[in-house]
Design an enzyme around this catalytic site. Sequence first.
Site, PDB file in Angstrom:
ATOM      1  N   SER A 154      48.727  11.151  41.954  1.00  0.00           N
ATOM      2  CA  SER A 154      48.960  12.235  41.004  1.00  0.00           C
ATOM      3  C   SER A 154      47.821  12.278  40.003  1.00  0.00           C
ATOM      4  CB  SER A 154      50.285  12.020  40.258  1.00  0.00           C
ATOM      5  OG  SER A 154      50.431  12.947  39.188  1.00  0.00           O
ATOM      6  N   TYR A 182      56.373   6.373  35.177  1.00  0.00           N
ATOM      7  CA  TYR A 182      55.877   7.091  36.345  1.00  0.00           C
ATOM      8  C   TYR A 182      54.369   6.962  36.510  1.00  0.00           C
ATOM      9  CZ  TYR A 182      54.679  11.293  39.132  1.00  0.00           C
ATOM     10  OH  TYR A 182      54.175  12.173  40.064  1.00  0.00           O
ATOM     11  N   LYS A 237      51.713   5.818  39.849  1.00  0.00           N
ATOM     12  CA  LYS A 237      50.731   6.680  40.501  1.00  0.00           C
ATOM     13  C   LYS A 237      49.332   6.083  40.397  1.00  0.00           C
ATOM     14  CE  LYS A 237      53.500   9.714  42.131  1.00  0.00           C
ATOM     15  NZ  LYS A 237      53.617   9.911  43.598  1.00  0.00           N
TER      16      LYS A 237
END
Length: 256
Positions: free
Chosen positions: A146, A159, A163
């Site tokens: 991401s 999160y 990533k």
Amino acid sequence: MLLNDKTVIITGASRGIGRAAALECARQGANLVIGYSGSESSRPLVDELIGEIRSLGRDATSVGAPAGDPDTGDKLVDAAVSHFGSVDVFVNNAGICPFHGFLDMPRDTYLETVNTNLNGAYFAVQAAARRMKEQGNGGAIIAVSSISALVGGAMQTHYTPTKAGLLSLMQSCAVALGPYGIRCNALLPGTIETDINKDDLADQEKRDYMIGRTPLGRLGRPEDMAGPIAFLASDMAAYVTGASLLVDGGMFVNLQ
């Protein structure tokens, strides 16, 4: 037919980016193993996807198992070998992002996110790589990371590290697996409209801001990821490994 007769495993493929990638890989001649969570709500979506793949003249099977389970990778590989005889491409796409603040982050939310997005991915990549090494024909591994691997987010402290971890994993695996002809690359999508951010983008002010930050003037669609995935999976990218490809409409470079 960039992927003619190759076997491609895609995790998190019942919807969103994974679904779009599965259909594009089928259009390019691949047979598919569809990895999904195993939930009853996802089963009709998986059946529909398999039907679409077969209508394109290719075949598909599915494995319903949680992405965070360390054994899921072995199940995906076993299904690929059982149905199609090989594992040629592995696309780690499954991921979750339950937005939450940092100071009161529930421990279970953090652990579920890390297990789903990174820990399960590690063992699934390992399982696919072991099979590719055994086959002796090389292969391609792609992780959907991401733009969040490169930038922070106040509501994504659980999160963004996962990533960044996927990006780093692909870089290290490119070194570790290069001698076996296995290429490992990461895709870094920007804001792609999927179920993972549907609620966040329901805020029109937030949506307009994200569009305004994107030089191409729109948010991404799952289909925007499918072409780059098929390219990295194919022999057209035969000398591409350890790379990271931003697919973000120019958002990352727009600092003004």
